[in-house]
Motif scaffolding. Structure first.
Motif, short mmCIF file in Angstrom:
data_model
loop_
_atom_site.label_atom_id
_atom_site.label_comp_id
_atom_site.label_asym_id
_atom_site.label_seq_id
_atom_site.Cartn_x
_atom_site.Cartn_y
_atom_site.Cartn_z
N GLY A 42 13.63 -1.06 -8.77
CA GLY A 42 12.69 -1.18 -9.89
C GLY A 42 11.24 -1.23 -9.45
N GLN A 43 10.99 -1.23 -8.14
CA GLN A 43 9.63 -1.50 -7.66
C GLN A 43 8.75 -0.26 -7.63
OE1 GLN A 43 8.66 -4.70 -6.85
NE2 GLN A 43 10.64 -5.30 -7.63
N MET A 80 3.94 5.96 -4.84
CA MET A 80 3.44 6.61 -6.05
C MET A 80 3.96 8.04 -6.16
SD MET A 80 1.92 4.40 -7.73
CE MET A 80 1.10 5.25 -9.05
N TYR A 89 7.41 7.74 -7.53
CA TYR A 89 7.29 7.29 -8.92
C TYR A 89 6.97 8.46 -9.84
CZ TYR A 89 5.80 4.33 -12.82
OH TYR A 89 5.69 3.73 -14.04
N LEU A 90 6.01 9.29 -9.41
CA LEU A 90 5.65 10.47 -10.19
C LEU A 90 6.83 11.42 -10.31
CD1 LEU A 90 2.10 11.54 -9.06
CD2 LEU A 90 2.81 10.74 -11.27
N TYR A 95 7.56 11.05 -14.03
CA TYR A 95 6.72 12.07 -14.65
C TYR A 95 6.83 13.37 -13.86
CZ TYR A 95 4.66 7.85 -16.62
OH TYR A 95 4.47 6.66 -17.24
N LEU A 111 4.11 15.97 -13.99
CA LEU A 111 2.79 15.68 -13.42
C LEU A 111 2.80 15.76 -11.90
CD1 LEU A 111 1.57 12.62 -15.50
CD2 LEU A 111 0.88 14.97 -15.73
N ILE A 149 -10.68 4.44 0.59
CA ILE A 149 -9.47 4.16 -0.17
C ILE A 149 -9.30 2.67 -0.46
CG2 ILE A 149 -8.24 6.18 0.62
CD1 ILE A 149 -6.67 4.25 2.45
N ASP A 172 -5.59 10.12 -2.42
CA ASP A 172 -5.47 9.53 -3.75
C ASP A 172 -4.19 8.72 -3.86
OD1 ASP A 172 -7.82 10.54 -4.54
OD2 ASP A 172 -7.02 12.08 -5.89
N SER A 173 -3.12 9.29 -3.32
CA SER A 173 -1.84 8.61 -3.42
C SER A 173 -1.83 7.33 -2.58
CB SER A 173 -0.74 9.58 -3.03
OG SER A 173 0.20 8.98 -2.24
N LYS A 232 -4.48 5.52 -1.89
CA LYS A 232 -5.34 4.59 -2.61
C LYS A 232 -4.56 3.90 -3.73
CE LYS A 232 -9.64 5.09 -5.20
NZ LYS A 232 -10.65 6.11 -5.50
N ALA A 233 -3.79 4.70 -4.48
CA ALA A 233 -3.03 4.15 -5.59
C ALA A 233 -1.95 3.20 -5.08
CB ALA A 233 -2.39 5.28 -6.39
N LYS A 248 -3.59 -0.11 -3.96
CA LYS A 248 -4.02 -0.87 -5.13
C LYS A 248 -2.83 -1.49 -5.83
CE LYS A 248 -8.12 1.25 -7.13
NZ LYS A 248 -8.53 2.03 -8.29
N LYS A 249 -1.76 -0.72 -5.95
CA LYS A 249 -0.57 -1.20 -6.64
C LYS A 249 0.03 -2.40 -5.92
CE LYS A 249 3.93 0.01 -8.25
NZ LYS A 249 4.93 1.02 -8.47
N VAL A 270 0.27 -5.96 -7.77
CA VAL A 270 1.60 -6.43 -8.18
C VAL A 270 1.99 -7.68 -7.41
CG1 VAL A 270 4.05 -5.88 -8.22
CG2 VAL A 270 2.41 -4.19 -8.96
#
Lengths: 253, 250
Positions: free
Chosen positions: A7-8, A12, A15-16, A20, A23, A77, A97-98, A100-101, A104-105, A109
């Motif tokens: 579930g974590q 990213m 996750y995409l 998604y 995307l 980043i 970008d990935s 960095k995300a 941040k996540k 979290v």
């Protein structure tokens, strides 16, 4: 049985892909042979007493064509972390970008900072997963530099395009990298101060520009220390730096 | 894309659900969210170490009430999905409105589809901007209803049943105490609170707490701790991407 990471969605990219799919990146159908992709060239990182100086040229080329003259290759980043990118621009920016995300996540979290080793290993794994593109010529060769606030130590990691990496005191990468590395090796010593480190990086980039066709004239310099990232990217400040170190073309002649 | 199961609808089940969720929400302590000169203040009382007020994105924070496990799960989802928007478009495009509308459809789908478990949570989504007039505060209820206003008090509309008031005395005291304070805040908000600085607002809240404690005469329990946070307008700027602007007040 489910795993504890189900579930974590830490990655990213995964996750995409899972949530998604429309995307997420799909590079499978690219004609991989005759790609004339945008490429960046020389990047430098030098450790000094209490931080890291990073520098890059501003040229992006596609084949023999100079596309951009002021393309910045130093991607911030995190507050005290920069990834410098050499090689294919699009994939490098996507990976930055990935990263960095993901950082941040993790920070938001779990309310703890992701460790430097964690970030470096993650970047290494992303590069390794990207091997099929690397084999087709879409290469990313990053330098990862950070200032660890917990240990108060600057750290530089030099990556190769397949994801292997090594911690170093200074490094240079890209087509002008070998020339730049020679110049840095000549001037480098432990316990540099920031001015001296900036001077060496500019000297190295000028040398790379002199012999390498793909290294441009415009310079970008960033400095990481305990307060975060200090930019010298504006042309007036760069020119001031250049004249301070007697590197202006006019003065040399 | 919506599958056919989301069309299943049973009025009797839905009204029973509504009653149950209202009962659960009436037991949790409300969150007050309002915009002032220095940013957006978020106040609640918390019985557990996990925060009820948390950052979702650079400028966006959420205050939630209800089922704790679902709040924590929702927190992870909101953080991930706002980062997806940031990666796909830009950090500027992650706004409270975008998050509130996405969240509304998620909550609504789960609530009206009798095959799914509905979320037992309610949220306030706040976004701070450079100017106070541009601040956005949205209230999303458990069935997906969105309202926007300058001051939002999540969970104040659910009244606890008076029949079992002896069973959990501590909780009731916390709730009634905080509701009294929030009512006072709401009545004062339009007249003077909105133009004050964070320190002055904190002082006013402290005064209200003291007054209420005197009235109840030390009956209130120590189980719940105040959680007062500020989405700081003064910290907006170049470094907002890399620094948490949600700070603890007081």
């Amino acid at each position: 049985m489910k795993s504890i990471l189900d579930g974590q969605h830490l990655s990213m990219i995964e996750y995409l892909r899972e949530k998604y799919p429309h995307l997420s990146l799909n590079l499978d159908n690219l004609a991989k042979d005759n790609l004339n992709v945008l490429k960046g060239t020389t990047i430098i990182a030098i450790k000094f007493k209490d931080g890291v100086v990073m520098a890059s040229d501003g040229q992006a080329t596609a084949g023999y064509y100079k596309v951009f003259n002021d393309f910045e290759k130093l991607k911030q980043i995190e507050k005290r972390t920069i990834i410098a990118i050499a090689g294919s621009a699009a994939i490098s920016i996507a990976i930055c970008d990935s990263m960095k995300a993901e950082i941040k996540k993790w920070n938001r979290v779990y309310s703890t900072k992701l460790s430097t080793e964690g970030k470096v290993n993650r970047l290494s794994r992303i590069l390794l997963n990207n091997m099929s593109l690397t084999a087709a010529g879409i290469v990313m060769m990053p330098i990862f530099a950070t200032f660890e606030i917990e240990t108060k130590k600057p750290r530089i990691f030099h990556f190769s395009s397949d994801g292997s990496y090594k911690e170093q005191d200074y490094c240079a990468e890209g087509s002008g990298g070998p020339t730049a590395a020679t110049v840095i090796a000549e001037h480098y010593s432990k316990n540099l101060n920031s001015e001296k480190a900036i001077e060496i990086s500019i000297r190295a980039l000028r040398a790379a520009h002199n012999v390498d066709a793909a290294t441009g004239e415009n310079l970008f310099v960033k400095l990481i220390d305990k307060d975060g990232v200090l930019e010298f990217t504006r042309p007036d400040r760069i020119n001031k730096l250049l004249s301070a170190f007697n590197f202006n073309n006019k003065e040399e002649k | 894309m919506r599958d056919i199961s989301s069309q299943i609808y049973s009025p009797a089940r839905i009204s029973k659900r509504r009653k149950q969720i209202k009962e659960i929400l009436s037991r949790s302590i409300p969150v007050a969210v309002f915009s002032i000169k220095d940013g957006i203040v978020m106040i609640t009382k918390n019985k557990r170490p996990e925060p009820k007020i948390f950052t979702v994105h650079n400028r966006v924070a959420v205050g939630a009430i209800g089922n704790y496990e679902e709040i924590q799960e929702m927190r992870t989802t909101l953080i991930s999905d706002s980062l997806v928007i940031e990666m796909m478009y830009s950090p500027k495009d992650v706004s409270a409105e975008v998050i509130a509308k996405g969240l509304s459809s998620l909550l609504k789908d789960n609530f009206y589809n009798v095959l799914y478990k509905p979320f037992e949570i309610e949220l306030a989504i706040a976004q701070v901007n450079e100017k106070q007039e541009e601040d956005q505060i949205f209230y999303v209820s458990f069935d997906g209803r969105i309202t926007e206003s300058r001051i939002v008090i999540v969970g104040s509309e659910y009244q606890k049943k008076e029949e079992n008031n002896n069973s959990d005395n501590g909780e009731k005291d916390d709730r009634s105490e905080i509701l009294k304070i929030f009512d006072e805040l709401k009545s004062q908000y339009s007249s003077n609170l909105s133009s004050l600085s964070s320190q002055d607002v904190l002082k006013i809240i402290m005064d209200m707490m003291d007054k209420n404690e005197n009235e109840i005469a030390g009956q209130s329990t120590q189980s719940a701790v105040w959680e007062i946070k500020l989405l700081d307008r003064r910290k907006l700027g170049e470094n907002e991407e890399f620094e948490d602007i949600l700070t603890v007040l007081g």
